[in-house]
Design a protein around this motif. Structure first.
Motif, mmCIF file in Angstrom:
data_model
loop_
_atom_site.group_PDB
_atom_site.id
_atom_site.type_symbol
_atom_site.label_atom_id
_atom_site.label_comp_id
_atom_site.label_asym_id
_atom_site.label_seq_id
_atom_site.Cartn_x
_atom_site.Cartn_y
_atom_site.Cartn_z
ATOM 1 N N LYS A 189 0.812 -1.221 0.000
ATOM 2 C CA LYS A 189 0.000 0.000 0.000
ATOM 3 C C LYS A 189 0.845 1.270 0.000
ATOM 4 C CE LYS A 189 -3.832 -2.062 2.645
ATOM 5 N NZ LYS A 189 -4.551 -2.026 3.948
ATOM 6 N N LYS A 190 1.929 1.264 0.768
ATOM 7 C CA LYS A 190 2.659 2.506 1.023
ATOM 8 C C LYS A 190 4.091 2.501 0.499
ATOM 9 C CE LYS A 190 0.121 3.548 5.307
ATOM 10 N NZ LYS A 190 -0.265 4.941 5.000
ATOM 11 N N ASN A 191 4.590 1.376 0.033
ATOM 12 C CA ASN A 191 5.954 1.226 -0.430
ATOM 13 C C ASN A 191 6.935 1.468 0.727
ATOM 14 O OD1 ASN A 191 7.987 0.696 -2.339
ATOM 15 N ND2 ASN A 191 8.223 2.851 -2.813
ATOM 16 N N ARG A 192 7.510 2.643 0.855
ATOM 17 C CA ARG A 192 8.478 2.912 1.919
ATOM 18 C C ARG A 192 7.743 3.239 3.221
ATOM 19 N NH1 ARG A 192 13.805 3.763 0.953
ATOM 20 N NH2 ARG A 192 13.781 3.550 3.237
ATOM 21 N N PHE A 193 7.050 2.220 3.757
ATOM 22 C CA PHE A 193 6.271 2.453 4.964
ATOM 23 C C PHE A 193 7.165 2.654 6.177
ATOM 24 C CE2 PHE A 193 6.905 -2.101 4.940
ATOM 25 C CZ PHE A 193 6.871 -2.529 6.250
ATOM 26 N N ASP A 194 8.444 2.296 6.058
ATOM 27 C CA ASP A 194 9.379 2.592 7.136
ATOM 28 C C ASP A 194 9.496 4.096 7.357
ATOM 29 O OD1 ASP A 194 10.629 2.408 4.466
ATOM 30 O OD2 ASP A 194 12.440 3.054 5.507
ATOM 31 N N GLN A 195 9.411 4.860 6.280
ATOM 32 C CA GLN A 195 9.498 6.314 6.398
ATOM 33 C C GLN A 195 8.257 6.886 7.070
ATOM 34 O OE1 GLN A 195 10.284 7.647 2.389
ATOM 35 N NE2 GLN A 195 12.351 6.789 2.361
ATOM 36 N N ASP A 196 7.094 6.279 6.804
ATOM 37 C CA ASP A 196 5.865 6.718 7.479
ATOM 38 C C ASP A 196 5.963 6.468 8.982
ATOM 39 O OD1 ASP A 196 3.685 7.306 5.214
ATOM 40 O OD2 ASP A 196 4.872 5.606 4.581
#
Length: 434
Positions: free
Chosen positions: A204-211
């Motif tokens: 869903k978010k790709n780089r969800f680590d950044q979120d």
């Protein structure tokens, strides 16, 4: 449990990988022989897999003895972590270390390893049973720190590998997910229930680590728990016909997808780095790359080669497109890439050469290293002069310079009704001047 499970299940995701089973080495601290289960080397990625059976954890039912069950899972994860930690310390003990196999009571060297060859090093604890959420929450244990200060430990089960195999069918997609997954494994106080939540968040978010890092940046939240991210994964298995339906994937414009497929088909050294950089792009970045490719590629009918550079918050992406029936002039390619890097004031560039057929098909694509000069000399004067020309709007038809770029050479900003310097053919006010 078979030590080869990780490599066997993910054989499609690990094409051509070098796989060592039962790796032996002499621990520098204890001077004793130590063993690791599986070491997998592919391009610039290293996977160290420690396989553990969870018999003790399954004996202690969480319904009957929750405390004992939780402690058993913790012990299981910590044991795998400690074995990975010992091997990573060995890797760090010298620039190059030997690996051994044991046969007939003797240890024979079977390979040598340099940690500097690997951009990503992933220590993984693999279990037969899935122990979520305990295994995913173990990253908050005080004993579990990123190895060598930067390589976070990931706990997975065999069942989870089968799901990852279905949703991440290519080496590039799997490698990129594992990179992002490792970053999340190193973020304390940011919790997702199980591996399917992590996978859903990635889709869903790709780089969800950044979120996650962004939500914790303020420092006020003591803990963040994301729930329901696995819905996109769970729904894929609903109904009797689920095996015949395509599984959800991240969206890429067709032109970008073709470039990724060419990188995967060619698989020269650095291909996973190039894929990772492209897959890092958000929706706008992917659309911008697709637009530049689709705008520049047709002009190969009139020119043997074309190039452009995309510049944003991270490292720039330099792309050289070449007619497939023309020999690549690598001196020219490297000089143009270096000049483009200087023009956008970049200290590092991810660079790709793609060979395109007369029918517009990407025949090959490969990563190459760009050497950016740090001082002007008589030998590289032409590169610096080229950089000055590239930074001028009237000469920057190949260059995609967004508003936040900072060229080394001060240039006049184009008028709102002037053609956009990126070469799109659209007025500046309707393109990068918006």
């Amino acid at each position: 449990m078979s030590e080869a499970a990780f490599a066997d299940i993910l054989s499609v995701q690990l094409p051509g990988a070098t796989v060592f089973q039962e790796v032996y080495y002499k621990d520098p601290a204890s001077r004793q022989w130590s063993e690791n289960d599986t070491l997998i080397l592919i391009d610039d990625l290293l996977f160290l897999v420690e396989a553990k059976a969870g018999a003790a954890a399954t004996i202690a039912s969480p319904a009957l003895d929750f405390g004992r069950h939780a402690q058993s899972v913790q012990d299981l994860v910590i044991k795998a972590y400690k074995q990975c930690e010992r091997f990573f310390s060995y890797l760090n003990s010298a620039d190059e270390v030997p690996l051994y196999r044991r046969g007939d009571g003797k240890y024979e060297e079977c390979g040598r390893l340099r940690r500097s060859d690997y951009r990503v090093m992933l220590p993984i604890g693999l279990t037969v049973e899935s122990f979520s959420p305990f295994s995913t929450f173990c990253k908050d244990l005080t004993q579990v720190e990123p190895l060598l200060g930067k390589h976070a430990f990931v706990s997975l089960s065999i069942d989870e590998l089968f799901v990852l195999k279905r949703f991440l069918p290519t080496p590039g997609s799997f490698a990129h997910y594992m990179e992002v997954r490792q970053v999340v494994a190193g973020i304390r106080r940011a919790l997702l229930f199980d591996e399917f939540d992590h996978l859903g968040a990635y889709l869903k978010k790709n780089r969800f680590d950044q979120d996650l890092a962004g939500e914790l940046k303020g420092g006020q939240e003591k803990m963040i728990i994301w729930d329901g991210m696995s819905e996109i994964v769970d729904k894929s298995f609903e109904g009797e016909d689920w095996e015949g339906r395509p599984f959800p994937t991240q969206d890429f414009p067709e032109e970008v997808q073709k470039l990724l497929e060419a990188l995967d088909a060619t698989r020269t050294r650095g291909w996973l780095l190039a894929e990772s950089h492209i897959r890092d792009l958000g929706d706008d970045g992917r659309k911008n790359l697709a637009k530049m490719l689709s705008d520049v590629r047709p002009s190969l009918n009139r020119h043997p080669s074309r190039y452009f550079i995309l510049f944003g918050d991270g490292e720039p992406l330099f792309v050289w497109l070449q007619q497939s029936d023309h020999k690549i002039d690598w001196n020219k390619v490297n000089a143009k890439a270096s000049a483009a890097a200087l023009a956008v004031n970049a200290s590092n560039v991810i660079a790709v050469v793609a060979e395109v057929g007369a029918d517009g098909t990407y025949r090959r694509a490969q990563y190459f290293t760009v050497h950016i000069p740090t001082a002007r000399t008589e030998e590289n004067a032409q590169i610096y002069e080229d950089a000055v020309r590239m930074a001028q709007p009237t000469r920057a038809m190949h260059l995609n310079l967004p508003k936040n770029a900072s060229p080394r050479v001060k240039t006049k900003k184009p008028g709102r009704n002037d053609p956009c310097p990126c070469g799109s053919g659209v007025k500046y006010k309707r393109c990068h001047g918006r």
